[in-house]
Write an enzyme that holds these catalytic residues in place. Structure first.
Site, PDB file in Angstrom:
ATOM      1  N   ALA A   1       0.866  -1.180   0.000  1.00 58.41           N
ATOM      2  CA  ALA A   1       0.000   0.000   0.000  1.00 58.41           C
ATOM      3  C   ALA A   1       0.900   1.227   0.000  1.00 58.41           C
ATOM      4  CB  ALA A   1      -0.867  -0.006   1.255  1.00 58.41           C
TER       5      ALA A   1
ATOM      6  N   GLY B   1       0.555  -5.227   0.551  1.00 57.24           N
ATOM      7  CA  GLY B   1      -0.613  -5.280  -0.327  1.00 57.24           C
ATOM      8  C   GLY B   1      -0.279  -5.840  -1.691  1.00 57.24           C
TER       9      GLY B   1
HETATM   10  N1  T1G Z   1       4.587   3.495   0.156  1.00 58.79           N
HETATM   11  C1  T1G Z   1       5.051   4.721  -0.170  1.00 58.79           C
HETATM   12  N2  T1G Z   1       6.326   4.994  -0.540  1.00 58.79           N
HETATM   13  C2  T1G Z   1       7.182   3.954  -0.556  1.00 58.79           C
HETATM   14  C3  T1G Z   1       6.785   2.641  -0.219  1.00 58.79           C
HETATM   15  C4  T1G Z   1       5.421   2.433   0.150  1.00 58.79           C
HETATM   16  N3  T1G Z   1       4.952   1.245   0.453  1.00 58.79           N
HETATM   17  N4  T1G Z   1       7.876   1.838  -0.335  1.00 58.79           N
HETATM   18  C5  T1G Z   1       8.896   2.613  -0.736  1.00 58.79           C
HETATM   19  N5  T1G Z   1       8.486   3.884  -0.873  1.00 58.79           N
HETATM   20  C6  T1G Z   1       9.311   5.013  -1.323  1.00 58.79           C
HETATM   21  C7  T1G Z   1      10.385   5.359  -0.317  1.00 58.79           C
HETATM   22  O1  T1G Z   1       9.866   6.241   0.661  1.00 58.79           O
HETATM   23  C8  T1G Z   1      11.427   6.014  -1.194  1.00 58.79           C
HETATM   24  O2  T1G Z   1      10.950   7.327  -1.465  1.00 58.79           O
HETATM   25  C9  T1G Z   1      11.320   5.241  -2.507  1.00 58.79           C
HETATM   26  O3  T1G Z   1      10.029   4.603  -2.488  1.00 58.79           O
HETATM   27  C10 T1G Z   1      12.380   4.165  -2.645  1.00 58.79           C
HETATM   28  O4  T1G Z   1      12.280   3.352  -1.460  1.00 58.79           O
HETATM   29  C11 T1G Z   1      -2.664  -3.110   2.739  1.00 58.79           C
HETATM   30  C12 T1G Z   1      -1.282  -2.104   4.841  1.00 58.79           C
HETATM   31  C13 T1G Z   1      10.240  -1.754  -1.651  1.00 58.79           C
HETATM   32  C14 T1G Z   1      12.137  -2.916  -0.489  1.00 58.79           C
HETATM   33  O5  T1G Z   1       6.263  -1.934   3.953  1.00 58.79           O
HETATM   34  O6  T1G Z   1      10.542  -2.049   2.000  1.00 58.79           O
HETATM   35  O7  T1G Z   1       0.837  -2.859   2.129  1.00 58.79           O
HETATM   36  O8  T1G Z   1      12.880   8.635  -0.429  1.00 58.79           O
HETATM   37  O9  T1G Z   1      14.609   3.880  -0.664  1.00 58.79           O
HETATM   38  O10 T1G Z   1      15.933   0.514  -0.880  1.00 58.79           O
HETATM   39  O11 T1G Z   1      -1.888  -4.969   3.889  1.00 58.79           O
HETATM   40  O12 T1G Z   1      11.057   0.624  -0.177  1.00 58.79           O
HETATM   41  O13 T1G Z   1      12.860   8.122  -2.891  1.00 58.79           O
HETATM   42  O14 T1G Z   1      11.199   9.749  -1.925  1.00 58.79           O
HETATM   43  O15 T1G Z   1      13.254   1.983   0.365  1.00 58.79           O
HETATM   44  O16 T1G Z   1      15.088  -0.059  -3.232  1.00 58.79           O
HETATM   45  C15 T1G Z   1       3.807  -2.662   3.009  1.00 58.79           C
HETATM   46  C16 T1G Z   1       8.093  -0.717   2.172  1.00 58.79           C
HETATM   47  C17 T1G Z   1       3.061  -1.363   3.077  1.00 58.79           C
HETATM   48  C18 T1G Z   1       7.339  -1.980   1.836  1.00 58.79           C
HETATM   49  C19 T1G Z   1      12.547  -0.904  -1.903  1.00 58.79           C
HETATM   50  N6  T1G Z   1       5.000  -2.508   2.214  1.00 58.79           N
HETATM   51  N7  T1G Z   1       9.140  -0.443   1.215  1.00 58.79           N
HETATM   52  O17 T1G Z   1      13.717  -0.584  -1.199  1.00 58.79           O
HETATM   53  O18 T1G Z   1      14.112   1.801  -2.007  1.00 58.79           O
HETATM   54  S1  T1G Z   1       1.617  -1.443   4.105  1.00 58.79           S
HETATM   55  C20 T1G Z   1       6.155  -2.133   2.767  1.00 58.79           C
HETATM   56  C21 T1G Z   1      10.325  -1.130   1.247  1.00 58.79           C
HETATM   57  C22 T1G Z   1       0.610  -2.532   3.272  1.00 58.79           C
HETATM   58  C23 T1G Z   1      -1.462  -3.859   3.142  1.00 58.79           C
HETATM   59  C24 T1G Z   1      -0.551  -3.101   4.022  1.00 58.79           C
HETATM   60  C25 T1G Z   1      11.375  -0.678   0.279  1.00 58.79           C
HETATM   61  C26 T1G Z   1      11.554  -1.585  -0.939  1.00 58.79           C
HETATM   62  P1  T1G Z   1      12.039   8.533  -1.692  1.00 58.79           P
HETATM   63  P2  T1G Z   1      13.625   2.764  -0.839  1.00 58.79           P
HETATM   64  P3  T1G Z   1      14.815   0.385  -1.851  1.00 58.79           P
END
Ligand code: T1G
Length: 704
Positions: free
Chosen positions: A66, A105
């Site tokens: 998400a 998600g």
């Molecule tokens: N939402 C918004 N922005 C995100 C994002 C996310 N889920 N994931 C990454 N970004 C942005 C981050 O802030 C950065 O922005 C850029 O992308 C690159 O990220 C409904 C409720 C995917 C492994 O927890 O683990 O789904 O600083 O530097 O090192 O049940 O990002 O460039 O402006 O980390 O290559 C669940 C979180 C959400 C995954 C990539 N998902 N993200 O790592 O790049 S809740 C997560 C990560 C959900 C559902 C539930 C990592 C990555 P900026 P980065 P990276």
């Protein structure tokens, strides 16, 4: 190719429809993506020429979850449930084509597809627990139906990313595609599914692995027990466990979904998840330094010199050896050098014994280490990190020598935890190359690095220290020159108040209990016993003027002597010490203080609010770039509980007006040590929070 919306295309390969997402940076399930999926799938399903549908993403990854930045805002566009119901209810086979990381998600959407194809480098995970949440779109109900209950418990409470090969073995993925051929393989899989009239298997209908766990509550009891320490204080792990329990015990998938929804809403509206989502973004903001562009030229660091082979020098060296950067380590005496090298080897061998590296790795890393007694051997290194005694005269002497020995353009860094970088730089003819790189002990374990920019430190050196931090797996916060920089400067008031509270009526174990229950791994007195009470204590000069001196004079110098503030048994289990209590009573009597009973709440306020005030002063003086950097320092350097977001986030949570009122009350009772910072007063007057403050350039002017 039809553009469904700005981030979604619909195309066809024969009678296979392909829904393609392209929403950088990670195809997060924001409103546009959800709308695009809903409309794209509806169109493909309604098209009689379409026999199956592939979902694929452009860019670096499949849907990574998400859009975390949307939480707390009014919902827009199609809901994730609507999208999932369209996909899972499709009368045509849906194949999710996974590369990069299918997370949260993203994996939940993929679990609504009938089949999943992934490239070997892909990973799948449900990391919501890391932001204080749980998979709120059916993930806790579908995952255990595929991988089984134990594996699901592990995945949802660890947030781990599982490699595609393991996903294939567990059934999370149906087929591996050759790297770079994902689309072709997914379309071929879809064609085969149509040709073979493969069943439209819905994960929700597969209950076999749940039945195997029914009537075995011990699965959950044992899991909770085994992880109690790790989950202490956190809500999300327990809520994730309850959702998996509901999957096993609820009468239907829908009933289990209701439990998941209820628990998800509790978490997403709570403070812990707000704190952990804040930290998620703070950990990414900390790398952004106003005035230092991402393409600032850096100095290539191919060879490093470390001065001092003690605990810090040895630990710092390991960070570079771990990533294949050769280290020349310098000591003044052979015996100290040998001891330092032996400690590095022992650390690696202990890791190998735990199976976390091979003995071959140990030898490879040790082969990169060159011990020497000659500072001259640092002539050709690209970066020197000095880790000698915390005495300015010694450090200036070392930097004066380095100035004559080390090649021009090398970074000259000090690991000092407190001292003035500008003064150290003044011992050289190249202050532009001098910077502080303050590692936290044990330096090969603690993630935090405080880079300290001096008045003359160049942009290239700041950029190089920042890039080096990334390379060695640290998280780096940039600090300006002031006593104790960010972390230790805020630690001082906490230690001061802890000592004063003991004189006022709390025992060390009361203070430690209050801060342990707040969420710290241990309190200040346990920390002192662990580090050793005799740091900076000189027996010959000791006159028993403080509780610490008296303890050291009794040879109660901490865990290492079996006694300090606490008594320790053979296994280093601590217990309150009557000896310490008696010494404290003596000092209280001498000071004429009438001791009183002090609540844990007051202990927490007295220890933490002055820290928040000090953090406000650091911001006011421009010695930190942003409030969230201060929080990153405290979470990664001192074990501040991530579910409370850090001291500045905590101040915002408590209410800065409450913090200010307490500071003023204590100032009137106990003097100007509690004088509120001007910034704290200003924010309260403007009804603002620390999180309202924009990033600011670092003030490199020497403190007045
Ligand atoms: N939402 C918004 N922005 C995100 C994002 C996310 N889920 N994931 C990454 N970004 C942005 C981050 O802030 C950065 O922005 C850029 O992308 C690159 O990220 C409904 C409720 C995917 C492994 O927890 O683990 O789904 O600083 O530097 O090192 O049940 O990002 O460039 O402006 O980390 O290559 C669940 C979180 C959400 C995954 C990539 N998902 N993200 O790592 O790049 S809740 C997560 C990560 C959900 C559902 C539930 C990592 C990555 P900026 P980065 P990276």
């Amino acid at each position: 190719m039809t553009a469904i919306n700005a981030v979604t295309d619909l195309s066809k390969d024969g009678d296979i429809a392909i829904v393609t997402l392209n929403s950088p940076p990670v195809n997060a399930l924001g409103a546009d993506v959800r709308d695009g999926l809903a409309q794209g799938f509806k169109q493909a399903i309604d098209d009689p020429s379409v026999k199956a549908i592939v979902l694929i993403c452009e860019g670096k990854t499949f849907i990574a979850g998400a859009d975390i930045s949307e939480f707390g805002k009014p919902p827009k566009g199609a809901s994730l449930f609507e999208v999932e119901n369209i996909i899972e209810g499709s009368p045509k086979p849906v194949i999710a084509a996974i590369h990069g990381t299918a997370l949260g998600g993203g994996l939940e959407v993929a679990l609504c597809a009938h089949y999943r194809v992934a490239v070997p480098s892909a990973k799948c995970g449900l990391p919501e627990v890391n932001i204080g949440l749980l998979p709120g779109a059916g993930g806790t109900q579908r995952l255990p139906r595929i991988v089984g209950v134990e594996a699901a418990l592990d995945m949802v409470t660890s947030g781990k990313h599982v490699g595609a090969k393991q996903c294939l073995e567990s059934g999370l993925v149906d087929e591996l595609a050759p790297e770079g051929k994902l689309k072709e393989a997914a379309v071929a899989f879809a064609k085969k599914a149509v040709a073979e009239n493969k069943p439209l298997k819905k994960v929700r209908d597969n209950n076999a692995k749940l039945e195997a766990a029914r009537g075995k509550p011990e699965i959950f009891a044992n899991f909770r027990k085994a992880n109690a320490k790790k989950f202490r204080g956190f809500m999300a792990p327990e809520y994730n466990i309850q959702c998996i329990e509901a999957a096993v015990n609820a009468p239907s998938f829908e009933e289990g979904l209701k439990t998941e929804r209820k628990l998800f809403m509790e978490l997403v509206t709570g403070t812990q998840s707000a704190a952990q989502r804040y930290v998620f973004f703070a950990e990414r903001q900390v790398w952004k330094i106003p005035g230092i562009a991402d393409d600032t030229p850096t100095i290539p660091v191919k060879k490093v010199g470390i001065i001092g082979a003690g605990t810090m020098g040895g630990g710092i060296s390991m960070n570079f050896l771990n990533v294949g950067i050769p280290v020349t380590i310098v000591e003044t005496k052979q015996e100290a050098l040998d001891r330092g090298v032996a400690t590095i080897r022992k650390n690696y061998e202990n890791t190998a014994k735990k199976g976390r590296m091979t003995m071959e790795d140990v030898e490879k890393r040790m082969a990169l280490l060159t011990p020497t007694l000659k500072l001259e051997d640092l002539a050709d290194v690209d970066m020197v990190i000095e880790a000698v005694f915390e005495r300015m005269d010694i450090k200036k002497d070392v930097f004066g020598k380095l100035d004559k020995i080390v090649k021009k353009g090398a970074v000259l860094a000090s690991n000092t935890s407190y001292l003035n970088i500008d003064e150290i730089a003044s011992a050289t003819t190249r202050p532009q190359d001098v910077i502080g790189m303050h590692f936290f002990s044990p330096a090969n374990v603690m993630r935090l690095l405080e880079n300290v920019r001096g008045e003359k430190t160049s942009d290239a050196v700041v950029a190089t220290a920042t890039q080096t931090a990334k390379k060695i797996g640290k998280i780096a916060a940039l600090a300006g020159v002031c006593p104790g920089f960010i972390g230790n400067r805020m630690l001082s008031p906490r230690q001061r108040e802890a000592q004063k509270l003991v004189m006022e009526g709390a025992m060390p174990w009361d203070v430690d209990r209050a801060l342990y229950n707040f969420g710290f791994p241990m309190g200040p007195f346990q920390m002192s016993d662990l580090a050793g009470l005799d740091i900076g204590w000189v027996k010959e000069n000791s006159k028993g003027e403080t509780i610490r001196d008296r303890l050291c004079e009794l040879d109660r110098r901490g865990q290492k002597t079996g006694a300090g503030y606490y008594d320790y048994d053979a296994n280093r289990n601590n217990s309150p010490s009557p000896v310490t209590a008696e010494i404290i009573e003596e000092f209280r009597k001498k000071s004429g203080v009438n001791s009183r009973s002090i609540s844990d709440e007051e202990i927490v306020e007295r220890c933490i609010y002055p820290m928040i005030n000090e953090g406000a002063k650091i911001l006011e003086e421009g010695k930190a770039l942003r409030a969230s950097d201060i929080d990153i320092v405290w979470i990664n350097g001192y074990g501040w509980p991530v579910y409370r977001g850090g001291p500045m986030f905590y101040g915002d949570t408590v209410g800065l007006d409450k913090v200010l009122a307490k500071m003023k009350e204590w100032q009137s009772q106990m003097g100007d040590a509690f004088k509120p910072s001007a910034l704290l007063e200003k924010l309260v007057a403007e009804k603002k929070k620390f999180s309202d403050l924009p990033p600011q350039p670092l003030n490199t002017k020497p403190a007045k």
